[in-house]
Design a protein around this motif. Sequence first.
Motif, PDB file in Angstrom:
ATOM      1  N   ASP A 294       0.884  -1.144   0.115  1.00  0.00           N
ATOM      2  CA  ASP A 294       0.138   0.051  -0.046  1.00  0.00           C
ATOM      3  C   ASP A 294       0.699   1.160   0.001  1.00  0.00           C
ATOM      4  O   ASP A 294       1.201   1.723   1.027  1.00  0.00           O
ATOM      5  CB  ASP A 294      -0.946  -0.111   1.280  1.00  0.00           C
ATOM      6  CG  ASP A 294      -1.885   1.232   1.360  1.00  0.00           C
ATOM      7  OD1 ASP A 294      -1.976   1.812   0.360  1.00  0.00           O
ATOM      8  OD2 ASP A 294      -2.534   1.511   2.352  1.00  0.00           O
ATOM      9  N   LEU A 295       1.305   1.623  -1.251  1.00  0.00           N
ATOM     10  CA  LEU A 295       2.312   2.863  -1.337  1.00  0.00           C
ATOM     11  C   LEU A 295       1.689   4.091  -1.500  1.00  0.00           C
ATOM     12  O   LEU A 295       2.412   5.103  -1.762  1.00  0.00           O
ATOM     13  CB  LEU A 295       3.071   2.458  -2.510  1.00  0.00           C
ATOM     14  CG  LEU A 295       3.887   0.839  -2.288  1.00  0.00           C
ATOM     15  CD1 LEU A 295       4.708   0.800  -3.584  1.00  0.00           C
ATOM     16  CD2 LEU A 295       4.728   1.002  -1.002  1.00  0.00           C
ATOM     17  N   ASP A 296       0.431   4.370  -1.808  1.00  0.00           N
ATOM     18  CA  ASP A 296      -0.067   5.522  -2.044  1.00  0.00           C
ATOM     19  C   ASP A 296      -0.330   6.306  -0.852  1.00  0.00           C
ATOM     20  O   ASP A 296      -1.460   6.589  -0.249  1.00  0.00           O
ATOM     21  CB  ASP A 296      -1.451   5.161  -2.894  1.00  0.00           C
ATOM     22  CG  ASP A 296      -2.050   6.763  -3.392  1.00  0.00           C
ATOM     23  OD1 ASP A 296      -1.157   7.669  -3.517  1.00  0.00           O
ATOM     24  OD2 ASP A 296      -3.012   6.539  -3.801  1.00  0.00           O
ATOM     25  N   PHE A 297       0.812   6.656  -0.088  1.00  0.00           N
ATOM     26  CA  PHE A 297       0.738   7.466   1.162  1.00  0.00           C
ATOM     27  C   PHE A 297       1.878   8.185   1.296  1.00  0.00           C
ATOM     28  O   PHE A 297       2.798   7.983   0.620  1.00  0.00           O
ATOM     29  CB  PHE A 297       0.274   6.699   2.366  1.00  0.00           C
ATOM     30  CG  PHE A 297       1.387   5.860   2.768  1.00  0.00           C
ATOM     31  CD1 PHE A 297       2.330   6.141   3.906  1.00  0.00           C
ATOM     32  CD2 PHE A 297       2.018   4.697   1.997  1.00  0.00           C
ATOM     33  CE1 PHE A 297       3.306   5.480   4.155  1.00  0.00           C
ATOM     34  CE2 PHE A 297       2.769   3.842   2.438  1.00  0.00           C
ATOM     35  CZ  PHE A 297       3.893   4.218   3.448  1.00  0.00           C
ATOM     36  N   LEU A 307      16.187   9.566  13.359  1.00  0.00           N
ATOM     37  CA  LEU A 307      15.052   8.950  12.951  1.00  0.00           C
ATOM     38  C   LEU A 307      14.355   9.536  11.848  1.00  0.00           C
ATOM     39  O   LEU A 307      13.582   8.959  11.012  1.00  0.00           O
ATOM     40  CB  LEU A 307      14.025   8.472  14.114  1.00  0.00           C
ATOM     41  CG  LEU A 307      14.680   7.781  15.111  1.00  0.00           C
ATOM     42  CD1 LEU A 307      13.482   7.446  16.353  1.00  0.00           C
ATOM     43  CD2 LEU A 307      14.934   6.224  14.635  1.00  0.00           C
ATOM     44  N   GLY A 308      14.506  11.067  11.778  1.00  0.00           N
ATOM     45  CA  GLY A 308      13.934  11.541  10.665  1.00  0.00           C
ATOM     46  C   GLY A 308      14.767  11.546   9.608  1.00  0.00           C
ATOM     47  O   GLY A 308      14.126  11.228   8.469  1.00  0.00           O
ATOM     48  N   ARG A 309      16.024  11.196   9.648  1.00  0.00           N
ATOM     49  CA  ARG A 309      16.713  10.856   8.282  1.00  0.00           C
ATOM     50  C   ARG A 309      16.280   9.378   7.677  1.00  0.00           C
ATOM     51  O   ARG A 309      16.037   9.216   6.622  1.00  0.00           O
ATOM     52  CB  ARG A 309      18.172  10.906   8.642  1.00  0.00           C
ATOM     53  CG  ARG A 309      18.843  12.221   8.571  1.00  0.00           C
ATOM     54  CD  ARG A 309      20.358  12.253   8.545  1.00  0.00           C
ATOM     55  NE  ARG A 309      20.902  11.544   9.615  1.00  0.00           N
ATOM     56  CZ  ARG A 309      21.419  12.144  10.822  1.00  0.00           C
ATOM     57  NH1 ARG A 309      21.300  13.525  10.976  1.00  0.00           N
ATOM     58  NH2 ARG A 309      21.808  11.136  11.492  1.00  0.00           N
ATOM     59  N   LEU A 310      15.994   8.751   8.905  1.00  0.00           N
ATOM     60  CA  LEU A 310      15.488   7.240   8.550  1.00  0.00           C
ATOM     61  C   LEU A 310      14.227   7.308   7.819  1.00  0.00           C
ATOM     62  O   LEU A 310      13.845   6.402   6.847  1.00  0.00           O
ATOM     63  CB  LEU A 310      15.284   6.363   9.732  1.00  0.00           C
ATOM     64  CG  LEU A 310      14.760   5.002   9.679  1.00  0.00           C
ATOM     65  CD1 LEU A 310      15.826   4.166   8.465  1.00  0.00           C
ATOM     66  CD2 LEU A 310      14.949   4.181  10.795  1.00  0.00           C
ATOM     67  N   GLY A 311      13.333   8.128   8.376  1.00  0.00           N
ATOM     68  CA  GLY A 311      11.902   8.378   7.856  1.00  0.00           C
ATOM     69  C   GLY A 311      12.270   9.042   6.335  1.00  0.00           C
ATOM     70  O   GLY A 311      11.426   8.733   5.515  1.00  0.00           O
ATOM     71  N   THR A 312      13.065  10.013   6.073  1.00  0.00           N
ATOM     72  CA  THR A 312      13.114  10.541   4.861  1.00  0.00           C
ATOM     73  C   THR A 312      13.664   9.244   3.841  1.00  0.00           C
ATOM     74  O   THR A 312      13.025   9.290   2.566  1.00  0.00           O
ATOM     75  CB  THR A 312      14.074  11.489   4.923  1.00  0.00           C
ATOM     76  OG1 THR A 312      13.724  12.566   5.660  1.00  0.00           O
ATOM     77  CG2 THR A 312      14.579  12.176   3.391  1.00  0.00           C
ATOM     78  N   ALA A 313      14.600   8.397   4.235  1.00  0.00           N
ATOM     79  CA  ALA A 313      15.070   7.260   3.445  1.00  0.00           C
ATOM     80  C   ALA A 313      13.789   6.458   3.231  1.00  0.00           C
ATOM     81  O   ALA A 313      13.769   6.073   2.244  1.00  0.00           O
ATOM     82  CB  ALA A 313      16.110   6.554   3.999  1.00  0.00           C
ATOM     83  N   MET A 314      13.138   6.055   3.952  1.00  0.00           N
ATOM     84  CA  MET A 314      11.984   5.135   3.973  1.00  0.00           C
ATOM     85  C   MET A 314      11.004   5.875   2.860  1.00  0.00           C
ATOM     86  O   MET A 314      10.460   5.294   2.021  1.00  0.00           O
ATOM     87  CB  MET A 314      11.101   4.780   5.039  1.00  0.00           C
ATOM     88  CG  MET A 314      11.816   4.050   6.243  1.00  0.00           C
ATOM     89  SD  MET A 314      11.092   3.451   7.397  1.00  0.00           S
ATOM     90  CE  MET A 314       9.578   2.611   6.692  1.00  0.00           C
ATOM     91  N   GLY A 315      10.940   7.209   3.152  1.00  0.00           N
ATOM     92  CA  GLY A 315       9.895   7.809   1.878  1.00  0.00           C
ATOM     93  C   GLY A 315      10.326   7.598   0.792  1.00  0.00           C
ATOM     94  O   GLY A 315       9.536   7.850  -0.214  1.00  0.00           O
ATOM     95  N   GLY A 316      11.789   7.799   0.457  1.00  0.00           N
ATOM     96  CA  GLY A 316      12.441   7.776  -0.882  1.00  0.00           C
ATOM     97  C   GLY A 316      12.203   6.186  -1.279  1.00  0.00           C
ATOM     98  O   GLY A 316      11.898   6.055  -2.604  1.00  0.00           O
ATOM     99  N   MET A 317      12.445   5.287  -0.509  1.00  0.00           N
ATOM    100  CA  MET A 317      12.077   4.154  -0.825  1.00  0.00           C
ATOM    101  C   MET A 317      10.735   3.770  -1.366  1.00  0.00           C
ATOM    102  O   MET A 317      10.601   3.036  -2.115  1.00  0.00           O
ATOM    103  CB  MET A 317      12.517   2.945   0.425  1.00  0.00           C
ATOM    104  CG  MET A 317      12.321   1.656   0.202  1.00  0.00           C
ATOM    105  SD  MET A 317      12.720   0.459   1.490  1.00  0.00           S
ATOM    106  CE  MET A 317      11.507   0.899   2.589  1.00  0.00           C
ATOM    107  N   ARG A 318       9.667   4.326  -0.532  1.00  0.00           N
ATOM    108  CA  ARG A 318       8.364   3.986  -0.983  1.00  0.00           C
ATOM    109  C   ARG A 318       8.157   4.614  -2.284  1.00  0.00           C
ATOM    110  O   ARG A 318       7.275   4.197  -3.055  1.00  0.00           O
ATOM    111  CB  ARG A 318       7.534   4.840   0.204  1.00  0.00           C
ATOM    112  CG  ARG A 318       6.007   4.780  -0.146  1.00  0.00           C
ATOM    113  CD  ARG A 318       5.128   5.965   0.700  1.00  0.00           C
ATOM    114  NE  ARG A 318       5.765   7.408   0.122  1.00  0.00           N
ATOM    115  CZ  ARG A 318       5.278   7.557  -1.299  1.00  0.00           C
ATOM    116  NH1 ARG A 318       4.170   7.159  -1.923  1.00  0.00           N
ATOM    117  NH2 ARG A 318       5.713   8.944  -1.480  1.00  0.00           N
TER     118      ARG A 318
END
Length: 612
Positions: A294-297, A307-318
């Motif tokens: 479910d990638l539409d978010f 953890l903010g950098r990790l969230g940014t990396a996960m956003g790029g992966m998404r």
Amino acid sequence: MSGRQDDRLREQGQAERATASAAGDSQRGGRLRRLRDRLRVWWRNPSIMRAFFVYALVWLVAASAVTLVAIDALMEVYYRVSEEHRSEHVEVNAGPYIYDAQTDELLRATPVYLQDFYEQVVFVAFVNSAQSYSSAGVVAGGWNRDMQAVDATMELLRSDPSYRVSDWGGNYTENDYLQTDGTPYNPEATVSVSDLPAYDARERAERLQTVEEFANTNLGEDVVLSNVAYYVSLDEASYLTWIGWTLRLVAGVGVPIVAFGGLAVLLFRRFYRRHIGGPLSVLEAAADRIARQDLDFQIGAVRGRELGRLGTAMGGMRSSLLATQRELWRTAEDRRRLNAAFAHDLRTPVTVLKGTLEMARMKANRAGSGEDVRKTLDTLSGQADRLESYAQLMSRVTKLEDREVMRSACAPSDVARILERQAAGYVATRGNGCKLLFSLGDAMRAAGASDGSVAAPDAGGAAGAGDGHVVVPDAERAAESCPEPLSIDMQLVEEVLGNLLGNACDHARSKVEVSVDLLQPEQSSLAAGARGDVRLELVVTDDGHGFTAEALHHGCDPFYSEAKSAEHFGLGLNIARTLARLHGGAVELGNLEGGGACVTATFAVDTNEENR
């Protein structure tokens, strides 16, 4: 004129001073606002280390302040409670005192240290300065900051055993140090009042004779010198009750533990929630949605620098996965349209070819053509039929992806009954004499279904009945006790079971086994990323040769087959996988340890949903 001018100048000076004061206040206010804004920016997105340091500092300061305030309050209560019992005794000066053997009395003394050596001292007392103990000397009100103390006397010590007499120390010889390993003074040792004269005489003789320093000095008859002195104290046990002991224990041990421990729990729990637990929950929720494809978010803001950098990396992966998924969808859609167009365009020439071959066969029969011509026409007709079947399968596979899952409520006992009858009938007609073993798992039986092992009848008749149907006694007697029916598309599940049985019957030697069970969310491991629903599991096994290593990886691919024939195009397992995925499940291939293939299909049948 001069007076008016002076007033005007005075008013002008006051206005200038007021303006300067306002400007100074405004400047100070501006600096405070800038400092406050900097602190807000500094704390808006701190690193975990910075946040932990601030929380630790706040914890240390707050816990120390709470501890000091609580200890002060408890000790105040302790003093007040102790005063009530201490007032029963005379408050005496601690000392030092020297013992005068001639008068059998304690004399208040003053220490005189020799040559800056604190270990060598002479105690000097004046006989006429001694204060006698009497009832008038008792201080009313007990232990308080305004009380008045009296000098201890032998009469007081003999009348009240609550007082302790201890050696003041000093003037020890080298032998004293050797015998006591360097520590001749024992602060816990006390001297009994009755033994004080003998103890004083012995210690005066054994210690350094510092009194000799004043041997040639005439100090007067009222002056008494000694190299041994004592101090007097009131034993705590005489006035300290269990309440006092409790207050001291709480103040000394309980308050620091509660203050530091309690504030540590509160502050560091908040630190964990705000700077670790909260951001991790956001990342965990995002990871779960990515795992479910479910990638539409969009991943929300994550507190903390790391953890903010990790969230940014996960956003790029998404985003990358979403782009890849869309590209794959476009590719699959293009292939589906191509297959549909190919199947549609192939149907017309195949129909024309079959008609032409039929006319050619009719002409050959009228002309009395030879056997070779008829065999050739039969071969061409068979290939035309195969092309027609292929086009029909292509059209069917294309339409499968658009099929709608029609769920309905169905009791587990009914599911077991339908699947067992279908399996028995299929193996009876197409199983090449194989035996069917049908069983239910523990969860399925607990849900209200019963299982039995049914031997498939041969193609010529049914077991136990002459109507061509297999009788399943256990399923007929299944108790419909499951409070929540399964949300399932039975027609779709039957189609999947038919494809799995077809594959098993083609490779089985003598038997085919079918097992049906219900899996709870934590048990379901197929289809990574699938939602945590209750799942129906179909396991079909046979005693054939099993899958090869290549077939385990590509057995569900379209048109894959290790032994293609005119009747099989390698689409059975592919169709089964497609249908299972439409129903929220998957198909997995495997081999049995003793030999034989094992195909497992799962279907999401959430008991809390009628339709998804």
